[in-house]
Design an enzyme around this catalytic site. Structure first.
Site, mmCIF file in Angstrom:
data_model
loop_
_atom_site.group_PDB
_atom_site.id
_atom_site.type_symbol
_atom_site.label_atom_id
_atom_site.label_comp_id
_atom_site.label_asym_id
_atom_site.label_seq_id
_atom_site.Cartn_x
_atom_site.Cartn_y
_atom_site.Cartn_z
ATOM 1 N N GLY A 1 53.297 53.826 2.813
ATOM 2 C CA GLY A 1 52.634 54.581 3.870
ATOM 3 C C GLY A 1 53.613 55.042 4.937
ATOM 4 O O GLY A 1 53.526 56.169 5.437
ATOM 5 N N SER B 1 48.596 54.465 1.175
ATOM 6 C CA SER B 1 49.515 53.427 0.713
ATOM 7 C C SER B 1 48.839 52.559 -0.337
ATOM 8 O O SER B 1 47.699 52.127 -0.156
ATOM 9 C CB SER B 1 49.939 52.569 1.910
ATOM 10 O OG SER B 1 50.727 51.481 1.462
ATOM 11 N N GLY B 2 49.561 52.278 -1.433
ATOM 12 C CA GLY B 2 48.975 51.539 -2.547
ATOM 13 C C GLY B 2 48.546 50.122 -2.205
ATOM 14 O O GLY B 2 47.459 49.682 -2.598
ATOM 15 N N HIS B 3 49.387 49.413 -1.452
ATOM 16 C CA HIS B 3 49.102 47.983 -1.271
ATOM 17 C C HIS B 3 47.930 47.711 -0.334
ATOM 18 O O HIS B 3 47.508 46.572 -0.195
ATOM 19 C CB HIS B 3 50.367 47.222 -0.829
ATOM 20 C CG HIS B 3 50.769 47.407 0.602
ATOM 21 N ND1 HIS B 3 50.465 46.476 1.565
ATOM 22 C CD2 HIS B 3 51.440 48.390 1.222
ATOM 23 C CE1 HIS B 3 50.959 46.892 2.724
ATOM 24 N NE2 HIS B 3 51.561 48.042 2.541
ATOM 25 N N CYS C 1 52.753 43.932 12.205
ATOM 26 C CA CYS C 1 54.084 44.296 12.691
ATOM 27 C C CYS C 1 54.339 43.735 14.085
ATOM 28 O O CYS C 1 55.462 43.445 14.445
ATOM 29 C CB CYS C 1 54.225 45.810 12.736
ATOM 30 S SG CYS C 1 53.533 46.596 11.302
HETATM 31 C C1 PLP Z 1 49.817 49.566 6.610
HETATM 32 C C2 PLP Z 1 49.736 50.841 7.374
HETATM 33 C C3 PLP Z 1 50.792 51.762 7.352
HETATM 34 C C4 PLP Z 1 52.097 51.493 6.644
HETATM 35 O O1 PLP Z 1 51.970 51.451 5.260
HETATM 36 P P1 PLP Z 1 53.140 50.727 4.395
HETATM 37 O O2 PLP Z 1 52.806 51.065 2.995
HETATM 38 O O3 PLP Z 1 53.034 49.266 4.691
HETATM 39 O O4 PLP Z 1 54.433 51.306 4.849
HETATM 40 C C5 PLP Z 1 50.647 52.943 8.049
HETATM 41 N N1 PLP Z 1 49.513 53.208 8.724
HETATM 42 C C6 PLP Z 1 48.478 52.356 8.765
HETATM 43 C C7 PLP Z 1 47.253 52.733 9.518
HETATM 44 C C8 PLP Z 1 48.563 51.141 8.107
HETATM 45 O O5 PLP Z 1 47.534 50.291 8.175
#
Ligand code: PLP
Length: 402
Positions: free
Chosen positions: A73, A200-202, A326
């Protein structure tokens, strides 16, 4: 390693769906070809990637040609913001919000040091935007509006299409960080005002290290990673094939389970929330009760520290979160809750529970069984109990000592 836990931290990451794992595994063993190769061994891998792209496009109501696979993401957010600015070098203004993920906020902060001006839209006490403030901020110099679909900490959902209409009127590019929305809210890019959308996949039961950026056909795009001709020249680097296969399958599963899964999650979430609010004095829900992700509840327990609650929950094998992944680790209260102007007493004692379609009734029962006692014990230990003035004084002192 601890394996079994009651996992209510799905906005931080999710478990890989067993069906997703099953389809991706052969691409880590037998099907290791390079999809760009001329031989049929690579070609069959390329076919797998094509199917995954179709699956993801179907979830978004997009065309396959509009999907760019990324590593996460964060990359999608970075790539979208840079692309929008490179495409319109004459414009130097960006609009975003105070409650974005760090993957957007910190890019904007850096751009400010490079001659861009950035408007950070404020939110009200429910974490909601004021569309008048947005309208007043949009100018002919605005290159990009980048706003999240749903907030990772509170679950507050923004009126994205109403925002998009205003953005399009002023001719700016509209990027949406939809990492928390994809799979939880039905999306259809065919009828949307969104130009670029990050996922984002995870966060949707695929593994870590894979994501995607949707770029509407006709929107000028400049690549972030430059090299080979992968992803139609828009994202160089040999494809993360197992990740892509997994994301495709995960997208198919989300489409299959929406809306049943979200209805089920909403019921479980509401039961958790209502029961805790009834059983525990001096707590309240943070976020917009009307426009909220179905899987998220963020509850402020006054007069105690969120970190202390998390440690207690951890002893019962319950995983939740205070602030975003984070920012936790530091004792700084979350920038999202601060932007909402929450009282100091709530700011420090807020806990996010985020569910998934794998969450069970029994797991929610467990949390309901232990939370009242945890809060009561921590409050009893707190020298200020329900004494707001004393608590504020103690917190002020802690800040002075820093
Ligand atoms: C988790 C998240 C991201 C970052 O995604 P990653 O795949 O962990 O880099 C960005 N924006 C939001 C709103 C998120 O919850």
């Amino acid at each position: 390693m601890q394996k079994n836990c009651i996992y209510l931290d799905n906005n931080a990451t999710t478990q890989v769906d067993p069906e997703v794992l099953e389809v991706m595994l052969p691409y880590l063993t037998d099907y290791y070809g390079n999809p760009s190769s001329m031989h049929s061994f690579g070609g069959q891998v390329g076919k797998g990637v094509k199917i995954a792209r179709e699956q993801l496009a179907a979830l978004l109501g997009a065309d396959e040609s509009e999907i760019i696979f990324t590593s996460c993401g964060t990359e999608g957010d970075n790539a979208a913001i840079r692309a929008a600015l490179l495409a319109q070098p004459e414009k130097r203004h960006i609009i975003t919000t105070q409650v974005e993920h760090a993957a957007v906020l910190n890019v904007c902060k850096q751009l400010e040091t490079q001659g861009y001006s950035v408007t950070y839209l404020s939110v009200d006490s429910q974490g909601q935007l004021d569309l008048n403030e947005l309208e007043a901020s949009l100018t002919g110099n605005t290159a990009l509006v980048t706003i999240m679909y749903a907030n990772n900490e509170t679950g507050t959902v923004f009126p994205i299409e109403q925002i998009g209409l205003r953005v399009k009127e002023r001719g700016a590019i509209f990027h949406v960080d939809a990492v928390q929305a994809v799979g939880k809210i039905p999306l259809n890019m065919k009828t949307s005002t969104i130009d670029m959308l990050t996922l984002s996949g995870h966060k949707l039961h695929a593994p870590k290290g894979i994501g995607a950026l949707y770029v509407r056909r006709g929107v000028r795009f400049r690549p972030f990673l430059i090299g080979g001709h992968q992803e139609r020249g828009r994202r160089a680097g040999t494809e993360n094939v197992p990740g892509i296969i997994a994301l495709g399958k995960a997208a198919e599963m989300e489409l299959l389970h929406l809306p049943d899964a979200t209805n089920r999650e909403r019921k479980l979430r509401d039961r958790l929330e209502k029961t805790l609010l009834a059983a525990i004095p001096n707590c309240e829900v943070n976020g917009d009760p009307q426009h909220r992700l179905p899987n998220t509840t963020n509850i402020g327990f006054k007069y105690i520290e969120g970190e202390a609650i998390l440690l207690s929950l951890n002893k019962y094998g319950i995983c939740a979160s205070s602030g975003s992944a984070c920012t936790s680790g530091s004792l700084e209260p979350s920038h999202v809750l601060r932007a909402m102007g929450l009282p100091y007493t709530t700011l420090h004692g807020s806990i996010r529970f985020s569910l998934s379609r794998f969450t069970t009734d029994a797991e929610i029962d467990q949390v309901i069984a232990v939370m009242p006692e945890i809060v009561e014990r921590l409050r009893a230990l707190s020298p200020f109990k329900n004494d707001e003035a004393g608590w504020l004084q103690q917190q002020a002192q802690t800040l002075v000592n820093k």
